[in-house]
Design an enzyme around this catalytic site. Structure first.
Site, mmCIF file in Angstrom:
data_model
loop_
_atom_site.group_PDB
_atom_site.id
_atom_site.type_symbol
_atom_site.label_atom_id
_atom_site.label_comp_id
_atom_site.label_asym_id
_atom_site.label_seq_id
_atom_site.Cartn_x
_atom_site.Cartn_y
_atom_site.Cartn_z
ATOM 1 N N HIS A 1 7.442 3.469 -2.032
ATOM 2 C CA HIS A 1 6.320 4.360 -1.733
ATOM 3 C C HIS A 1 6.697 5.533 -0.831
ATOM 4 O O HIS A 1 5.828 6.144 -0.221
ATOM 5 C CB HIS A 1 5.172 3.546 -1.118
ATOM 6 C CG HIS A 1 4.602 2.534 -2.061
ATOM 7 N ND1 HIS A 1 3.911 1.414 -1.662
ATOM 8 C CD2 HIS A 1 4.624 2.475 -3.420
ATOM 9 C CE1 HIS A 1 3.533 0.718 -2.727
ATOM 10 N NE2 HIS A 1 3.964 1.339 -3.806
ATOM 11 N N ASP B 1 7.751 3.390 6.696
ATOM 12 C CA ASP B 1 8.019 3.646 8.108
ATOM 13 C C ASP B 1 9.494 3.857 8.454
ATOM 14 O O ASP B 1 9.817 4.170 9.610
ATOM 15 C CB ASP B 1 7.437 2.499 8.963
ATOM 16 C CG ASP B 1 7.929 1.120 8.521
ATOM 17 O OD1 ASP B 1 9.081 0.999 8.074
ATOM 18 O OD2 ASP B 1 7.144 0.155 8.632
ATOM 19 N N ASN C 1 4.773 -15.514 3.884
ATOM 20 C CA ASN C 1 3.620 -14.649 4.177
ATOM 21 C C ASN C 1 2.625 -15.412 5.035
ATOM 22 O O ASN C 1 2.509 -16.636 4.917
ATOM 23 C CB ASN C 1 2.950 -14.221 2.863
ATOM 24 C CG ASN C 1 2.251 -12.878 2.992
ATOM 25 O OD1 ASN C 1 2.884 -11.890 3.339
ATOM 26 N ND2 ASN C 1 0.963 -12.842 2.732
HETATM 27 P P1 NAD Z 1 -1.009 -5.523 2.917
HETATM 28 O O1 NAD Z 1 -1.610 -5.021 4.163
HETATM 29 O O2 NAD Z 1 -1.819 -5.486 1.685
HETATM 30 O O3 NAD Z 1 -0.558 -7.035 3.114
HETATM 31 C C1 NAD Z 1 0.216 -7.439 4.202
HETATM 32 C C2 NAD Z 1 0.444 -8.936 4.076
HETATM 33 O O4 NAD Z 1 1.376 -9.313 5.068
HETATM 34 C C3 NAD Z 1 -0.817 -9.768 4.267
HETATM 35 O O5 NAD Z 1 -0.896 -10.702 3.208
HETATM 36 C C4 NAD Z 1 -0.592 -10.460 5.610
HETATM 37 O O6 NAD Z 1 -1.103 -11.780 5.628
HETATM 38 C C5 NAD Z 1 0.914 -10.478 5.706
HETATM 39 N N1 NAD Z 1 1.449 -10.406 7.057
HETATM 40 C C6 NAD Z 1 1.031 -9.635 8.103
HETATM 41 N N2 NAD Z 1 1.843 -9.814 9.163
HETATM 42 C C7 NAD Z 1 2.780 -10.726 8.782
HETATM 43 C C8 NAD Z 1 3.870 -11.340 9.424
HETATM 44 N N3 NAD Z 1 4.200 -11.060 10.699
HETATM 45 N N4 NAD Z 1 4.625 -12.233 8.724
HETATM 46 C C9 NAD Z 1 4.309 -12.559 7.448
HETATM 47 N N5 NAD Z 1 3.258 -12.028 6.795
HETATM 48 C C10 NAD Z 1 2.514 -11.106 7.444
HETATM 49 O O7 NAD Z 1 0.390 -4.761 2.727
HETATM 50 P P2 NAD Z 1 1.251 -4.455 1.395
HETATM 51 O O8 NAD Z 1 1.197 -5.600 0.472
HETATM 52 O O9 NAD Z 1 2.554 -3.935 1.861
HETATM 53 O O10 NAD Z 1 0.456 -3.280 0.678
HETATM 54 C C11 NAD Z 1 -0.066 -2.222 1.431
HETATM 55 C C12 NAD Z 1 0.460 -0.817 1.122
HETATM 56 O O11 NAD Z 1 0.253 -0.079 2.312
HETATM 57 C C13 NAD Z 1 1.914 -0.684 0.835
HETATM 58 O O12 NAD Z 1 2.005 -0.046 -0.377
HETATM 59 C C14 NAD Z 1 2.501 0.212 1.925
HETATM 60 O O13 NAD Z 1 3.003 1.397 1.363
HETATM 61 C C15 NAD Z 1 1.362 0.640 2.782
HETATM 62 N N6 NAD Z 1 1.515 0.365 4.225
HETATM 63 C C16 NAD Z 1 2.717 0.545 4.823
HETATM 64 C C17 NAD Z 1 2.859 0.295 6.164
HETATM 65 C C18 NAD Z 1 4.211 0.505 6.800
HETATM 66 O O14 NAD Z 1 4.984 1.314 6.316
HETATM 67 N N7 NAD Z 1 4.550 -0.221 7.859
HETATM 68 C C19 NAD Z 1 1.771 -0.153 6.922
HETATM 69 C C20 NAD Z 1 0.537 -0.313 6.286
HETATM 70 C C21 NAD Z 1 0.426 -0.062 4.925
#
Ligand code: NAD
Length: 239
Positions: free
Chosen positions: A120, A105, A212
């Site tokens: 990514h 993002d 987390n």
């Molecule tokens: P994921 O969705 O698998 O995991 C997110 C984790 O963050 C969860 O374990 C959740 O409990 C935790 N979480 C959520 N809000 C939180 C907060 N405020 N404070 C602390 N913890 C919090 O995401 P991931 O592990 O990054 O893997 C998903 C893939 O999806 C990544 O490779 C990424 O490229 C992509 N993605 C990116 C975005 C973005 O760019 N913002 C959004 C969605 C997915």
């Protein structure tokens, strides 16, 4: 001392920190993650998100891919949250050496961080598959259906789709940053996306911190585990 006080003290005493984060870092900016209860994986689509944002799906059904991508993956008005801003400050103070992010993002750079390793890619960069001309996010948002280049080629986001490999130089930079830091903060990631999640194994410093909302597979490796919102934790740091 509670865990948050311990964390704050650790940050105050460290000058060689690396941050490794994921989608949970941007949920506080209004961008849904994938695996939280209100994340994209728990919403109902015709195909699972892993299928839609895969290389083969993009090649085969580009219109369907772009319908989902424009609707669910682009947040051009999102602003950096407390976590992004706190990390940018720590970098300016010389304490934080790199942010390694799985996010696409661009919010770390928007907050002012300079050394951001994007594993990514980024939705802000897009390129023509034929002539390699680069386009910003506006071109994607303002195109009807599949965005096309002036040359007639199809425009692809500079984002690593499922089934695609990571860039070698970016992987090397991430591994070097993790191998050379003294404190590694892992936050807002479920640590289930590989190979990104495997890079934390290169850490050989003194303090491994995990922040987390939910448990992760690395909790047992960490010296300090905080189950809470990363923004609330980082807002406690006085820089
Ligand atoms: P994921 O969705 O698998 O995991 C997110 C984790 O963050 C969860 O374990 C959740 O409990 C935790 N979480 C959520 N809000 C939180 C907060 N405020 N404070 C602390 N913890 C919090 O995401 P991931 O592990 O990054 O893997 C998903 C893939 O999806 C990544 O490779 C990424 O490229 C992509 N993605 C990116 C975005 C973005 O760019 N913002 C959004 C969605 C997915």
């Amino acid at each position: 001392m509670n865990n948050i006080d311990t964390f704050v003290q650790l940050v105050q005493e460290s000058d060689n920190i690396v941050f490794f984060g994921g989608a949970g870092v941007s949920t506080e900016s209004g961008i849904p993650d994938f695996r939280s209860p209100d994340g994209l994986y728990n919403q109902k689509y015709k195909y699972p998100p892993e299928t839609i944002i895969s290389h083969s799906f993009y090649q085969r059904y580009p219109e369907e891919f772009y319908r989902f991508y424009k609707d669910k993956m682009l947040y051009p008005d999102a602003e950096p949250g407390i976590t992004h801003l706190a990390l940018a400050k720590l970098e300016k103070e010389g304490k934080l050496k790199a942010v390694i992010t799985q996010n696409i993002d661009g919010l770390h750079q928007k907050a002012g961080s300079c050394n951001v390793i994007e594993l990514h890619g980024s939705v802000l960069r897009n390129y023509c598959e034929r002539c390699h001309k680069f386009y910003g996010i506006d071109k994607i948002i303002n195109s009807e259906g599949v965005p096309m280049c002036d040359c007639g080629g199809r425009i692809k986001p500079d984002v690593v789709l499922y089934e695609e490999g990571l860039d070698d130089e970016i992987v090397t930079n991430a591994i070097n940053a993790i191998s050379n830091c003294d404190t590694l903060i892992i936050a807002g990631t479920s640590l289930v996306v590989y190979p990104a999640a495997s890079f934390i194994r290169y850490f050989k410093g003194n303090h491994l911190v995990l922040i987390n909302l939910s448990e992760t597979s690395a909790d047992k490796m960490a010296d300090l585990v905080i189950h809470g919102k990363v923004g609330e934790v980082l807002s406690q740091i006085k820089i």
